[in-house]
Design an enzyme around this catalytic site. Structure first.
Site, short mmCIF file in Angstrom:
data_model
loop_
_atom_site.label_atom_id
_atom_site.label_comp_id
_atom_site.label_asym_id
_atom_site.label_seq_id
_atom_site.Cartn_x
_atom_site.Cartn_y
_atom_site.Cartn_z
N GLN A 129 23.00 67.94 60.11
CA GLN A 129 22.68 67.67 61.51
C GLN A 129 22.89 66.20 61.84
O GLN A 129 22.12 65.34 61.40
CB GLN A 129 21.21 68.03 61.77
CG GLN A 129 20.74 67.76 63.19
CD GLN A 129 19.24 67.94 63.33
OE1 GLN A 129 18.50 67.67 62.40
NE2 GLN A 129 18.80 68.40 64.48
N GLY A 130 23.90 65.89 62.64
CA GLY A 130 24.18 64.51 63.02
C GLY A 130 23.61 64.17 64.39
O GLY A 130 24.35 64.10 65.37
N TYR A 131 22.30 63.96 64.43
CA TYR A 131 21.64 63.59 65.68
C TYR A 131 21.27 62.10 65.65
O TYR A 131 21.74 61.30 66.44
CB TYR A 131 20.37 64.42 65.88
CG TYR A 131 20.53 65.75 66.59
CD1 TYR A 131 21.67 66.53 66.42
CD2 TYR A 131 19.52 66.25 67.41
CE1 TYR A 131 21.79 67.77 67.05
CE2 TYR A 131 19.64 67.49 68.05
CZ TYR A 131 20.76 68.24 67.87
OH TYR A 131 20.88 69.45 68.50
N SER A 132 20.37 61.72 64.71
CA SER A 132 19.79 60.37 64.73
C SER A 132 20.82 59.28 64.46
O SER A 132 21.76 59.47 63.67
CB SER A 132 18.69 60.25 63.67
OG SER A 132 17.73 61.26 63.84
N GLU A 246 14.95 74.17 65.69
CA GLU A 246 14.59 73.35 64.53
C GLU A 246 13.08 73.20 64.45
O GLU A 246 12.48 73.32 63.37
CB GLU A 246 15.25 71.95 64.66
CG GLU A 246 14.86 71.04 63.51
CD GLU A 246 15.48 69.64 63.61
OE1 GLU A 246 16.05 69.32 64.67
OE2 GLU A 246 15.40 68.90 62.62
C1 LIG Z 1 12.42 64.21 56.27
C2 LIG Z 1 13.30 63.83 57.42
C3 LIG Z 1 14.52 64.45 57.58
C4 LIG Z 1 15.36 64.08 58.65
N1 LIG Z 1 16.58 64.69 58.76
C5 LIG Z 1 17.40 64.36 59.78
C6 LIG Z 1 18.69 64.99 59.90
O1 LIG Z 1 19.08 65.81 59.07
N2 LIG Z 1 19.47 64.64 60.94
C7 LIG Z 1 19.07 63.74 61.89
O2 LIG Z 1 19.83 63.51 62.83
N3 LIG Z 1 17.88 63.10 61.78
C8 LIG Z 1 17.04 63.39 60.75
N4 LIG Z 1 15.81 62.76 60.62
C9 LIG Z 1 15.47 61.68 61.55
C10 LIG Z 1 14.37 62.06 62.54
O3 LIG Z 1 14.86 62.94 63.53
C11 LIG Z 1 13.85 60.76 63.14
O4 LIG Z 1 13.25 60.02 62.09
C12 LIG Z 1 12.81 61.00 64.21
O5 LIG Z 1 13.37 61.60 65.35
C13 LIG Z 1 12.08 59.70 64.62
O6 LIG Z 1 13.01 58.72 64.94
P1 LIG Z 1 12.92 57.27 64.27
O7 LIG Z 1 12.84 57.44 62.78
O8 LIG Z 1 14.04 56.45 64.81
O9 LIG Z 1 11.53 56.69 64.73
P2 LIG Z 1 11.19 55.93 66.13
O10 LIG Z 1 11.82 56.70 67.25
O11 LIG Z 1 11.59 54.50 65.95
O12 LIG Z 1 9.65 56.08 66.17
C14 LIG Z 1 8.77 55.18 65.48
C15 LIG Z 1 7.34 55.52 65.88
O13 LIG Z 1 7.15 55.32 67.30
C16 LIG Z 1 6.64 56.51 67.90
N5 LIG Z 1 7.23 56.67 69.23
C17 LIG Z 1 8.53 56.49 69.57
N6 LIG Z 1 8.72 56.76 70.89
C18 LIG Z 1 7.51 57.16 71.38
C19 LIG Z 1 7.07 57.60 72.66
N7 LIG Z 1 7.90 57.69 73.70
N8 LIG Z 1 5.77 57.95 72.78
C20 LIG Z 1 4.90 57.87 71.73
N9 LIG Z 1 5.28 57.45 70.49
C21 LIG Z 1 6.56 57.12 70.31
C22 LIG Z 1 7.07 57.64 66.98
O14 LIG Z 1 6.24 58.77 67.13
C23 LIG Z 1 6.97 56.99 65.62
O15 LIG Z 1 5.64 57.06 65.16
C24 LIG Z 1 14.95 63.09 59.57
C25 LIG Z 1 13.72 62.45 59.40
C26 LIG Z 1 12.90 62.80 58.33
C27 LIG Z 1 11.58 62.10 58.14
#
Ligand SMILES: Cc1cc2nc3c(=O)[nH]c(=O)nc-3n(C[C@H](O)[C@H](O)[C@H](O)COP(=O)(O)OP(=O)(O)OC[C@H]3O[C@@H](n4cnc5c(N)ncnc54)[C@H](O)[C@@H]3O)c2cc1C
Length: 390
Positions: A129-132, A246
């Protein structure tokens, strides 16, 4: 077939066809992901997967024309219950089954469905999954991976991060920016082959020494135009649909992840030493009983919510929030009971259950981050379910 007959027949079939080794707790490394070069670390996992594929039960509710089982939600619940009764492992686990496939069933063209769904059911392609991206996690619509129309094909340049198992994946479902002048309305949804030129995958090592995480770099990757899903610039709604699937999938990992560990009750009894009769410590007994009641209520709520085969966005967020927080609570209870045995990382002083417990406890923390954090789920619920202002 009536539900009662289906239960009888399913029970008999599973008794006959699920090999003994597939009725044991599954270490993570024995999980079957399929793919072009599938790995079967347990000697019986291939035959188990093949039997379930033949029956359509790797995707029990998908239409039979795509290789699925064609089961109703009620029949599928029975299959799940019977598999759990025997402690059958999930024969195949994949992001194709849990995310991409359900979305394609709703939004793919008939040609795309016929092309992509059967290999997912048979476990022939490993999808990632290429989202993040480095600057787009919770605020996913900020993604910057560029995709330009070059007439015959699309040209993709950019970077993804935290892409689980990208180093094993054959294909990727990927969000790309096709219009830089608008945010959500400038995103498209592409599928492409990871083995083609311009795709570089770099695993990200964690302090534990292992990690599923990868970074992916795209450098002039050419993607055939037929591999766009939906409309150009219409990817955001598709992305959200897939996220709903998901989130529903992740919400169930705690209770239905394939029986990686013995049951909570079994482990609590083992660690407290109360292997028969009531658990002596009233505080532990209280924690356990409350947890099991909440688990059962959550299971029934999930079944009701997904009875139509799909959970609406707000509902998927509620399930994801509760299911992942509940899973974390389960491991906290176990850590309380296990004491220092639960902190084992390696070495002879720990049992296999101890070592698995420690890793699962740490891994459960990621459940409330992946697929959108708990805070983001609460935001979705506030907005879409409770109707609160932004
Ligand atoms: C085990 C695991 C597997 C993953 N696998 C994939 C994958 O296969 N493909 C993929 O694309 N991604 C993947 N991810 C990434 C995942 O989708 C992101 O880590 C997640 O969406 C959070 O983004 P971030 O890490 O950039 O954190 P941030 O967005 O930087 O968030 C940091 C903190 O701020 C809080 N925060 C941010 N915005 C808000 C808001 N508006 N209101 C309240 N709180 C907020 C968050 O809740 C968090 O606590 C994976 C992550 C994990 C942990």
């Amino acid at each position: 077939m009536t539900l009662a007959n289906f239960r009888t027949e399913t029970r008999a079939w599973l008794e006959e066809n699920c090999p003994p080794g597939m009725r044991t707790p599954m270490p993570d490394e024995e999980r079957v992901w399929g793919g072009i070069n599938p790995v079967f670390k347990h000697p019986e996992s291939q035959v188990w997967m093949e039997r379930m594929v033949e029956r359509g039960w790797t995707a029990p509710t998908w239409p039979q024309e795509y290789g699925g089982g064609g089961l109703s939600a009620a029949h599928n619940t029975i299959l799940t219950e019977e598999m759990r009764r025997l402690r059958c492992r999930l024969p195949l686990f994949s992001f194709g089954l849990g995310m991409l496939g359900p979305m394609l069933l709703e939004l793919g063209t008939p040609t795309q469905q016929a092309h992509y769904l059967p290999p997912i059911v048979r476990g022939e392609i490993w999808w990632c999954q290429g989202y993040s991206e480095p600057g787009a996690g919770s605020d996913l619509a900020s993604l910057q991976t560029r995709c330009e129309d070059r007439g015959e094909y699309y040209l993709v340049n950019g970077q993804k991060i935290w892409t689980s198992y990208a180093n094993h994946a054959d294909w990727i479902f990927c969000l790309v920016r096709t219009d830089t002048t608008v945010k959500h309305a400038g995103i498209s949804f592409l599928l492409f082959d990871m083995s083609g030129p311009g795709v570089e995958v770099r695993p990200i090592k964690l302090i534990s020494g292992t990690s599923a995480f990868c970074e992916i770099f795209f450098d002039d990757v050419r993607v055939p135009k037929s591999q766009l899903i939906g409309e150009l610039n219409g990817g955001w709604n598709i992305a959200k649909k897939l996220l709903g699937h998901e989130r529903a999938m992740i919400s169930q990992l705690g209770s239905r992840g394939g029986g990686q560990l013995p049951s909570l009750e079994h482990l609590v009894r083992k660690y407290t030493g109360d292997t028969t009769g009531p658990i002596t410590d009233p505080a532990i007994r209280d924690l356990l009983v409350r947890h099991l009641i909440n688990d059962r209520a959550f299971e029934l709520t999930s079944q009701r919510a997904m009875a139509g085969g799909d959970a609406a966005a707000g509902v998927a967020s509620m399930l994801k929030y509760y299911g992942t927080e509940q899973n974390k609570r389960k491991f906290e209870i176990l850590m309380k009971c296990a004491g220092s045995a639960g902190l084992g990382w390696e070495g002879d002083g720990f049992t296999a259950d101890d070592l698995a417990l420690c890793r699962h406890w740490l891994r459960s923390k990621g459940n409330s981050i992946e697929g959108g954090t708990s805070e983001i789920q609460l935001n979705v619920i506030a907005k879409h379910v409770l109707g609160l202002p932004n």
